[in-house]
Write a protein that holds these residues in place. Structure first.
Motif, PDB file in Angstrom:
ATOM      1  N   ALA A  49       0.817  -1.205   0.126  1.00  0.00           N
ATOM      2  CA  ALA A  49       0.060   0.216  -0.073  1.00  0.00           C
ATOM      3  C   ALA A  49       0.728   1.160   0.032  1.00  0.00           C
ATOM      4  CB  ALA A  49      -0.926  -0.050   1.266  1.00  0.00           C
ATOM      5  N   TYR A  50       1.864   1.187   0.949  1.00  0.00           N
ATOM      6  CA  TYR A  50       2.779   2.441   0.863  1.00  0.00           C
ATOM      7  C   TYR A  50       3.525   2.695  -0.233  1.00  0.00           C
ATOM      8  CZ  TYR A  50       6.465   5.579   2.751  1.00  0.00           C
ATOM      9  OH  TYR A  50       7.076   6.560   3.139  1.00  0.00           O
ATOM     10  N   PHE A  51       3.998   1.707  -1.139  1.00  0.00           N
ATOM     11  CA  PHE A  51       4.914   1.559  -2.316  1.00  0.00           C
ATOM     12  C   PHE A  51       3.756   2.444  -3.360  1.00  0.00           C
ATOM     13  CE2 PHE A  51       6.052  -0.142  -6.590  1.00  0.00           C
ATOM     14  CZ  PHE A  51       7.435   0.530  -6.619  1.00  0.00           C
ATOM     15  N   ARG A  52       2.385   1.657  -3.490  1.00  0.00           N
ATOM     16  CA  ARG A  52       1.624   2.332  -4.558  1.00  0.00           C
ATOM     17  C   ARG A  52       1.233   3.632  -4.190  1.00  0.00           C
ATOM     18  NH1 ARG A  52      -0.506  -3.345  -4.441  1.00  0.00           N
ATOM     19  NH2 ARG A  52      -1.922  -2.562  -2.759  1.00  0.00           N
ATOM     20  N   ALA A  53       1.095   4.106  -3.044  1.00  0.00           N
ATOM     21  CA  ALA A  53       0.723   5.432  -2.683  1.00  0.00           C
ATOM     22  C   ALA A  53       1.880   6.337  -3.087  1.00  0.00           C
ATOM     23  CB  ALA A  53       0.486   5.606  -0.880  1.00  0.00           C
ATOM     24  N   THR A  54       3.002   6.013  -2.832  1.00  0.00           N
ATOM     25  CA  THR A  54       4.304   6.864  -3.268  1.00  0.00           C
ATOM     26  C   THR A  54       4.228   6.734  -4.896  1.00  0.00           C
ATOM     27  OG1 THR A  54       5.832   4.890  -3.196  1.00  0.00           O
ATOM     28  CG2 THR A  54       5.688   6.332  -1.169  1.00  0.00           C
ATOM     29  N   ALA A  55       4.299   5.802  -5.639  1.00  0.00           N
ATOM     30  CA  ALA A  55       4.000   5.820  -6.830  1.00  0.00           C
ATOM     31  C   ALA A  55       3.090   6.737  -7.639  1.00  0.00           C
ATOM     32  CB  ALA A  55       3.920   4.332  -7.522  1.00  0.00           C
ATOM     33  N   ASP A  56       1.680   6.484  -6.886  1.00  0.00           N
ATOM     34  CA  ASP A  56       0.654   7.152  -7.490  1.00  0.00           C
ATOM     35  C   ASP A  56       0.893   8.834  -7.105  1.00  0.00           C
ATOM     36  OD1 ASP A  56      -0.688   5.246  -8.373  1.00  0.00           O
ATOM     37  OD2 ASP A  56      -1.993   4.839  -6.645  1.00  0.00           O
ATOM     38  N   ASN A  57       1.582   9.261  -5.849  1.00  0.00           N
ATOM     39  CA  ASN A  57       1.825  10.449  -5.759  1.00  0.00           C
ATOM     40  C   ASN A  57       2.738  11.144  -6.538  1.00  0.00           C
ATOM     41  OD1 ASN A  57       1.974  12.771  -4.010  1.00  0.00           O
ATOM     42  ND2 ASN A  57       3.837  12.220  -3.010  1.00  0.00           N
ATOM     43  N   ILE A  58       3.672  10.424  -7.228  1.00  0.00           N
ATOM     44  CA  ILE A  58       4.522  10.943  -8.251  1.00  0.00           C
ATOM     45  C   ILE A  58       3.717  11.051  -9.471  1.00  0.00           C
ATOM     46  CG2 ILE A  58       6.543  10.320  -9.804  1.00  0.00           C
ATOM     47  CD1 ILE A  58       7.706   8.939  -7.363  1.00  0.00           C
ATOM     48  N   PHE A  61       9.013   7.653  -2.074  1.00  0.00           N
ATOM     49  CA  PHE A  61       9.326   6.420  -3.101  1.00  0.00           C
ATOM     50  C   PHE A  61      10.102   5.610  -2.627  1.00  0.00           C
ATOM     51  CE2 PHE A  61      10.463   4.314  -6.948  1.00  0.00           C
ATOM     52  CZ  PHE A  61       9.375   3.566  -7.403  1.00  0.00           C
ATOM     53  N   LYS A  62      11.390   6.111  -2.592  1.00  0.00           N
ATOM     54  CA  LYS A  62      12.700   5.401  -1.985  1.00  0.00           C
ATOM     55  C   LYS A  62      12.600   4.520  -0.741  1.00  0.00           C
ATOM     56  CE  LYS A  62      15.752   7.892  -5.213  1.00  0.00           C
ATOM     57  NZ  LYS A  62      16.788   8.781  -5.270  1.00  0.00           N
ATOM     58  N   ARG A  63      11.943   5.510   0.190  1.00  0.00           N
ATOM     59  CA  ARG A  63      11.742   5.033   1.600  1.00  0.00           C
ATOM     60  C   ARG A  63      10.759   3.792   1.305  1.00  0.00           C
ATOM     61  NH1 ARG A  63      11.299   6.375   7.125  1.00  0.00           N
ATOM     62  NH2 ARG A  63      13.117   7.684   6.951  1.00  0.00           N
ATOM     63  N   ALA A  64       9.664   3.876   0.697  1.00  0.00           N
ATOM     64  CA  ALA A  64       8.720   2.903   0.617  1.00  0.00           C
ATOM     65  C   ALA A  64       9.181   1.691  -0.066  1.00  0.00           C
ATOM     66  CB  ALA A  64       7.567   3.329  -0.373  1.00  0.00           C
ATOM     67  N   ARG A  65       9.978   1.752  -1.148  1.00  0.00           N
ATOM     68  CA  ARG A  65      10.704   0.623  -1.909  1.00  0.00           C
ATOM     69  C   ARG A  65      11.762  -0.232  -0.900  1.00  0.00           C
ATOM     70  NH1 ARG A  65      11.062  -3.396  -3.216  1.00  0.00           N
ATOM     71  NH2 ARG A  65      11.982  -4.361  -5.158  1.00  0.00           N
TER      72      ARG A  65
END
Length: 372
Positions: free
Chosen positions: A319-328, A346-350
């Motif tokens: 969920a965090y990874f998708r949120a950061t990707a969608d944010n970008i 994004f990098k923190r999430a990955r």
């Protein structure tokens, strides 16, 4: 299990949020992630002396505040919102949990007050060459040398291992897995910082070559206790991921309300509107899983904690990874640039998604616990 926060919990949340917003600004994060230590010593000292955050979960008789994993989770969530740079996960979560769960009274009396006061940075070294936090797979051997012990081998991907004053090392003896205390300045001990995708969180490779160590877990096998420590760490990392996902959602919604395209806010277009709605739904599901995990960490049911932590890490990581990707995506080309904070999340999430095991591993572990 009923998951309800009290008014005192909300007061703690607001206090930590104000502190983090003032002390962990984007400018500060960018400055600290370029330093060798990775944290600000003055901020760390204030967290210990003014807010008692470092020893939050340590008992009062050991200099701590005597709170539980619930309060610790609230702090981690607020830190995740602001990408806090500091050895909190390694010291206040993992090392403190390991000492409370595994160590004898002498070690607790010696180390916990120093940790709670902010004078000692500590970490736990479990993963080896394969990078897995699998207690059963630990191969490092500890050999008795008179009244002392000596360690040989390598520990990899150790959180804040480059600057820790004390390293708590899991190694194998004839009686099973034990927990050993190694001083940061011990002889025949070397450490090297590792290049990381997420510059806000430091990792190190530690090499032991006949390094003197002190056994602090007694003669019994510490496997079950260390599995508990990893589960607590996983629950705390999950709730930190929720904080980051929530911040990304807020950034996206704020931008979608103000960025105009064809004379209208981009948030009025279906493609952006639906993406923000999906982010909200996934963040709320992740919040439910993470909160359940930290409440289990504060309870007594070990099996429930193990299942809750695997479930939380599996869902929150994705969920965090998708949120950061969608944010970008919502921020468009600007979100890809070095100057914008979206890529830091994004990098923190990955990187966080594979710390303590990736989502697939956690689902496999959960399936094994459920005998599926």
């Amino acid at each position: 299990m009923e998951v309800v926060f009290t008014s005192e919990h909300e007061e703690l949340r607001q206090t930590v949020r104000r502190f983090m917003q003032a002390q962990s600004t984007e400018q500060t994060v960018r400055r600290l992630m370029e330093t060798d230590s990775g944290y600000d010593a003055r901020t760390w000292e204030r967290m210990a002396s003014e807010l008692s955050l470092i020893g939050l979960a340590a008992p009062e008789k050991f200099g701590g505040a005597g709170y539980t994993a619930i309060e610790l989770g609230i702090v981690m969530e607020e830190m995740g919102r602001e990408l806090f740079c500091g050895p909190y996960l390694s010291t206040a979560v993992l090392a403190t949990s390991a000492l409370l769960r595994c160590a004898d009274d002498a070690a607790k009396s010696r180390l916990l007050p120093a940790i709670a006061s902010g004078k000692t940075i500590a970490t736990v070294a479990i993963a080896e060459e394969n990078g897995r936090y699998d207690i059963g797979a630990i191969a490092m051997r500890a050999a008795r040398d008179g009244a002392k012990w000596r360690l040989d081998g390598v520990k990899n991907y150790v959180l804040d291992g480059h600057c820790a004053d004390v390293v708590l090392v899991a190694a194998r003896t004839d009686r099973g897995v034990g927990l050993f205390e190694v001083e940061g300045k011990a002889a025949n001990f070397s450490r090297a910082s590792l290049p990381t995708l997420d510059l806000t969180r430091k990792l190190a490779r530690l090499t032991f070559n006949g390094t003197p160590a002190t056994l602090i877990s007694g003669d019994s096998d510490a496997t079950a206790a260390l599995n508990h420590v990893v589960a607590v760490g996983s629950a705390m990392l999950a709730v930190e991921q929720v904080g980051g996902a929530q911040r990304c959602l807020e950034m996206s919604v704020d931008y979608a309300k103000t960025r105009l395209q064809f004379g209208r806010p981009i948030g009025s277009f279906q493609a952006i509107k639906h993406k923000c709605a999906d982010m909200l739904v996934e963040t709320e599901f992740a919040r439910s899983a993470a909160y359940h995990a930290i409440f289990c960490a504060a309870g007594d049911d070990e099996n429930e904690l193990q299942m809750a932590s695997h479930m939380a890490r599996s869902y929150c990581s994705e969920a965090y990874f998708r949120a950061t990707a969608d944010n970008i995506q919502i921020h468009g080309g600007m979100g890809f640039t070095w100057e914008h904070p979206a890529h830091l999340y994004f990098k923190r999430a990955r990187a966080s998604s594979i710390l303590f095991g990736d989502p697939i591993e956690h689902r496999q572990e959960l399936g094994a616990l459920l005998a599926l």
